[in-house]
Design an enzyme around this catalytic site. Structure first.
Site, mmCIF file in Angstrom:
data_model
loop_
_atom_site.group_PDB
_atom_site.id
_atom_site.type_symbol
_atom_site.label_atom_id
_atom_site.label_comp_id
_atom_site.label_asym_id
_atom_site.label_seq_id
_atom_site.Cartn_x
_atom_site.Cartn_y
_atom_site.Cartn_z
ATOM 1 N N ALA A 147 3.303 -1.029 4.958
ATOM 2 C CA ALA A 147 2.339 0.189 5.143
ATOM 3 C C ALA A 147 3.390 1.318 5.369
ATOM 4 O O ALA A 147 4.539 1.145 5.970
ATOM 5 C CB ALA A 147 1.536 0.039 6.546
ATOM 6 N N VAL A 176 7.370 -2.251 7.018
ATOM 7 C CA VAL A 176 7.319 -0.759 7.114
ATOM 8 C C VAL A 176 7.860 -0.353 5.787
ATOM 9 O O VAL A 176 8.983 -0.695 5.240
ATOM 10 C CB VAL A 176 7.982 -0.357 8.393
ATOM 11 C CG1 VAL A 176 8.117 1.148 8.340
ATOM 12 C CG2 VAL A 176 7.541 -0.776 9.511
ATOM 13 N N LYS A 177 7.254 0.710 5.141
ATOM 14 C CA LYS A 177 7.578 1.259 3.908
ATOM 15 C C LYS A 177 8.217 2.491 4.152
ATOM 16 O O LYS A 177 7.571 3.406 4.587
ATOM 17 C CB LYS A 177 6.514 1.385 2.823
ATOM 18 C CG LYS A 177 6.866 1.026 1.494
ATOM 19 C CD LYS A 177 5.429 0.914 0.674
ATOM 20 C CE LYS A 177 5.660 0.940 -0.977
ATOM 21 N NZ LYS A 177 4.454 0.941 -1.576
ATOM 22 N N LEU A 178 9.425 2.856 3.495
ATOM 23 C CA LEU A 178 10.120 4.007 3.646
ATOM 24 C C LEU A 178 10.825 4.527 2.535
ATOM 25 O O LEU A 178 11.091 3.718 1.785
ATOM 26 C CB LEU A 178 11.229 3.799 4.693
ATOM 27 C CG LEU A 178 11.150 3.144 6.150
ATOM 28 C CD1 LEU A 178 12.516 2.578 6.767
ATOM 29 C CD2 LEU A 178 10.541 4.248 7.030
ATOM 30 N N THR A 224 1.003 -1.141 0.123
ATOM 31 C CA THR A 224 -0.114 0.097 -0.073
ATOM 32 C C THR A 224 0.890 1.373 -0.182
ATOM 33 O O THR A 224 2.013 1.123 0.169
ATOM 34 C CB THR A 224 -0.866 0.073 1.056
ATOM 35 O OG1 THR A 224 -0.276 0.218 2.424
ATOM 36 C CG2 THR A 224 -1.628 -1.162 1.495
#
Ligand code: G3P
Length: 217
Positions: free
Chosen positions: A56, A82-84, A27
């Site tokens: 996310a 965790v999307k960074l 997402t």
């Protein structure tokens, strides 16, 4: 190659998941906007539905705030990734969060050197955006091949997650070139099964069968 669904549409994810086509979900803030849902609620629902990693994305731009947001997102479910973004702050946050045992997907990657940095920062996934490179007349698929070569040269275990996948040809190309994962919108995944010769062949078999006057059951 693993299939991730690039969507926050729970019904569309569920439909593909029932077919065994979903190894994970990605997402981003734009997809959360499109869903019209609260990020925590919709992400939790997706995580309950799908066994694999669910990315996310943080929206902070400074490392400490990214880490705080990342920890909060990771608290939603054990399968959160965790999307960074691929910035120096994002890489700093990647180092810290992977050090805590969290999965991290470094996103908005557009070059081999960016991918190299993400691998050195311990990213679980690197997301090169191939469609957006094609949009500016560069070659997104070629970037996947270049990253594959560099990661293999040095034994990096970061998984190459081909993102911004827009077409059936993109999927075939990144599979051929060795992406570990591709993430595509549900509409693109549905199109993978379609071929005009399949439809034509089936129509001919059915009309011939009709002429036999037989029944199988
Ligand atoms: O996986 C990233 C994706 O959501 C971006 O796709 O089509 O907006 O470039 P697109």
């Amino acid at each position: 190659m693993k299939f991730f669904v690039d969507s926050a549409d729970v019904a569309a994810i569920a439909e593909l998941n029932e077919l065994g086509m979903v190894d994970g979900v990605t997402t981003n803030p734009s997809l959360i906007l499109k869903s019209g849902r609260d990020i925590t609620e919709v992400t939790r629902e997706i995580c309950e539905l799908v066994d694999g990693p669910v990315s996310a994305e943080v929206v902070a731009t400074e490392a400490d705030a990214m880490i705080t947001e990342g920890r909060k997102l990771a608290g939603i479910a054990p399968n959160i990734t965790v999307k960074l973004p691929l910035t120096w702050d994002g890489l700093k946050a990647c180092k810290v969060l992977t050090g805590e045992g969290k999965m991290v997907n470094v996103t908005l990657c557009f070059s081999v050197t960016q991918a190299l940095l993400a691998a050195k920062a311990g990213a679980s996934f690197i997301s090169p955006f191939i469609g957006r490179l094609d949009d500016i007349n560069l070659d997104g698929v070629e970037l996947i091949g270049d990253i594959r070569q560099v990661y293999d040269n040095y034994g990096f275990e970061t998984e190459i997650l081909a993102a911004s996948v827009r077409s059936v040809n993109h999927v075939a190309d990144v599979a051929r070139i060795g992406a570990d994962v591709m993430t595509a919108p549900p509409e693109v995944i549905h199109k993978l099964a379609l071929h005009p010769l399949t439809d034509a062949g089936l129509a001919k078999f059915l009309s011939d069968w009709e002429k036999t006057g037989q029944k199988i059951v």
